[in-house]
Design a protein around this motif. Structure first.
Motif, mmCIF file in Angstrom:
data_model
loop_
_atom_site.group_PDB
_atom_site.id
_atom_site.type_symbol
_atom_site.label_atom_id
_atom_site.label_comp_id
_atom_site.label_asym_id
_atom_site.label_seq_id
_atom_site.Cartn_x
_atom_site.Cartn_y
_atom_site.Cartn_z
ATOM 1 N N HIS A 81 0.912 -1.054 0.118
ATOM 2 C CA HIS A 81 0.054 -0.008 0.057
ATOM 3 C C HIS A 81 0.856 1.231 0.065
ATOM 4 C CE1 HIS A 81 -3.329 2.955 0.873
ATOM 5 N NE2 HIS A 81 -2.614 3.001 1.710
ATOM 6 N N ASP A 82 1.893 1.334 0.673
ATOM 7 C CA ASP A 82 3.007 2.388 0.706
ATOM 8 C C ASP A 82 3.537 2.541 -0.597
ATOM 9 O OD1 ASP A 82 2.240 2.719 3.427
ATOM 10 O OD2 ASP A 82 4.060 1.582 4.131
ATOM 11 N N ILE A 83 3.813 1.475 -1.122
ATOM 12 C CA ILE A 83 4.533 1.660 -2.743
ATOM 13 C C ILE A 83 3.570 2.252 -3.325
ATOM 14 C CG2 ILE A 83 5.687 0.515 -4.481
ATOM 15 C CD1 ILE A 83 6.839 -1.473 -2.032
ATOM 16 N N GLU A 84 2.444 1.334 -3.669
ATOM 17 C CA GLU A 84 1.372 2.183 -4.482
ATOM 18 C C GLU A 84 1.006 3.609 -4.340
ATOM 19 O OE1 GLU A 84 -2.241 -0.319 -3.979
ATOM 20 O OE2 GLU A 84 -0.957 -2.162 -4.349
ATOM 21 N N ARG A 85 0.940 4.021 -3.040
ATOM 22 C CA ARG A 85 0.559 5.485 -2.580
ATOM 23 C C ARG A 85 1.709 6.340 -3.277
ATOM 24 N NH1 ARG A 85 1.339 7.732 3.024
ATOM 25 N NH2 ARG A 85 0.482 9.726 2.880
ATOM 26 N N ASN B 98 3.780 5.772 -5.747
ATOM 27 C CA ASN B 98 3.633 5.654 -7.276
ATOM 28 C C ASN B 98 2.464 6.600 -7.385
ATOM 29 O OD1 ASN B 98 5.713 3.988 -7.817
ATOM 30 N ND2 ASN B 98 4.342 1.964 -7.697
ATOM 31 N N GLU B 99 1.511 6.680 -6.877
ATOM 32 C CA GLU B 99 0.380 7.521 -7.427
ATOM 33 C C GLU B 99 0.843 8.932 -6.936
ATOM 34 O OE1 GLU B 99 -2.355 7.103 -8.686
ATOM 35 O OE2 GLU B 99 -1.852 5.047 -8.942
ATOM 36 N N MET B 100 1.507 9.505 -5.960
ATOM 37 C CA MET B 100 2.125 10.784 -5.652
ATOM 38 C C MET B 100 3.004 10.984 -6.841
ATOM 39 S SD MET B 100 2.298 11.069 -1.703
ATOM 40 C CE MET B 100 3.125 9.934 -1.147
ATOM 41 N N LEU B 101 4.010 10.196 -7.176
ATOM 42 C CA LEU B 101 4.881 10.558 -8.335
ATOM 43 C C LEU B 101 4.260 11.006 -9.473
ATOM 44 C CD1 LEU B 101 7.477 7.602 -7.513
ATOM 45 C CD2 LEU B 101 7.840 9.973 -7.077
ATOM 46 N N LYS B 102 3.129 10.320 -9.865
ATOM 47 C CA LYS B 102 2.450 10.729 -11.172
ATOM 48 C C LYS B 102 2.275 12.284 -11.434
ATOM 49 C CE LYS B 102 0.434 6.107 -11.596
ATOM 50 N NZ LYS B 102 -1.004 5.477 -11.739
ATOM 51 N N ASP B 103 2.060 12.821 -10.262
ATOM 52 C CA ASP B 103 1.767 14.300 -10.320
ATOM 53 C C ASP B 103 2.786 15.471 -10.247
ATOM 54 O OD1 ASP B 103 -1.036 13.701 -10.303
ATOM 55 O OD2 ASP B 103 -1.022 13.533 -8.090
ATOM 56 N N LEU B 104 4.238 14.583 -10.392
ATOM 57 C CA LEU B 104 5.271 15.632 -9.732
ATOM 58 C C LEU B 104 5.829 16.021 -11.166
ATOM 59 C CD1 LEU B 104 6.970 13.784 -6.989
ATOM 60 C CD2 LEU B 104 5.340 15.830 -6.939
ATOM 61 N N SER B 105 6.576 17.192 -11.440
ATOM 62 C CA SER B 105 7.401 17.456 -12.683
ATOM 63 C C SER B 105 8.586 16.755 -12.549
ATOM 64 C CB SER B 105 7.659 18.868 -12.391
ATOM 65 O OG SER B 105 8.558 19.285 -11.468
ATOM 66 N N PRO B 106 9.017 16.762 -13.726
ATOM 67 C CA PRO B 106 10.485 16.045 -14.051
ATOM 68 C C PRO B 106 11.489 16.700 -13.225
ATOM 69 C CG PRO B 106 9.506 16.349 -16.229
ATOM 70 C CD PRO B 106 8.371 17.018 -15.006
ATOM 71 N N GLU B 107 11.358 17.625 -12.750
ATOM 72 C CA GLU B 107 12.483 18.561 -12.235
ATOM 73 C C GLU B 107 12.434 17.954 -10.634
ATOM 74 O OE1 GLU B 107 10.427 20.120 -14.067
ATOM 75 O OE2 GLU B 107 11.787 20.643 -15.610
ATOM 76 N N THR B 108 10.983 17.956 -10.166
ATOM 77 C CA THR B 108 10.896 17.349 -8.851
ATOM 78 C C THR B 108 11.184 15.873 -8.763
ATOM 79 O OG1 THR B 108 9.152 19.051 -8.728
ATOM 80 C CG2 THR B 108 9.214 17.215 -6.988
ATOM 81 N N ILE B 109 10.836 15.247 -9.568
ATOM 82 C CA ILE B 109 11.096 13.593 -9.792
ATOM 83 C C ILE B 109 12.793 13.690 -9.523
ATOM 84 C CG2 ILE B 109 11.150 11.485 -11.139
ATOM 85 C CD1 ILE B 109 8.564 12.110 -10.134
#
Length: 85
Positions: free
Chosen positions: A10-14, A16-27
């Motif tokens: 569940h932590d990993i899925e959460r 991954n979901e948050m990462l989808k909303d981040l900019s490439p610079e933030t990633i």
């Protein structure tokens, strides 16, 4: 990666979901942040393992202060000089 590092899937899925909303610079910043903490954890684990191994050595000297460490070094150096003479 062990379960203790990330609680569960569940932590990993959460994450991954948050990462989808981040900019490439933030990633990129997140990757650097995680790499920094992973390196700190690795170095800490190595330190703990080395410390525990050193405590098992019969020739170990336990020092509680920096002064005791310096005295042990001086004594070791003097003993080494006497043996090599």
């Amino acid at each position: 990666m062990s379960e203790t590092m990330i609680g569960n899937n569940h932590d990993i899925e959460r994450i991954n979901e948050m990462l989808k909303d981040l900019s490439p610079e933030t990633i990129t910043a997140v990757i650097a942040f995680i790499a920094y903490h992973a390196d700190r954890e690795r170095r800490h684990n190595e330190f703990v393992a080395e410390t525990l191994a050193a405590e098992q050595e019969p020739d170990s000297i336990i020092c509680d202060t920096a002064e005791e460490v310096m005295e042990a070094i001086r004594n070791w150096t003097e003993e080494g000089a006497e043996v090599n003479s």
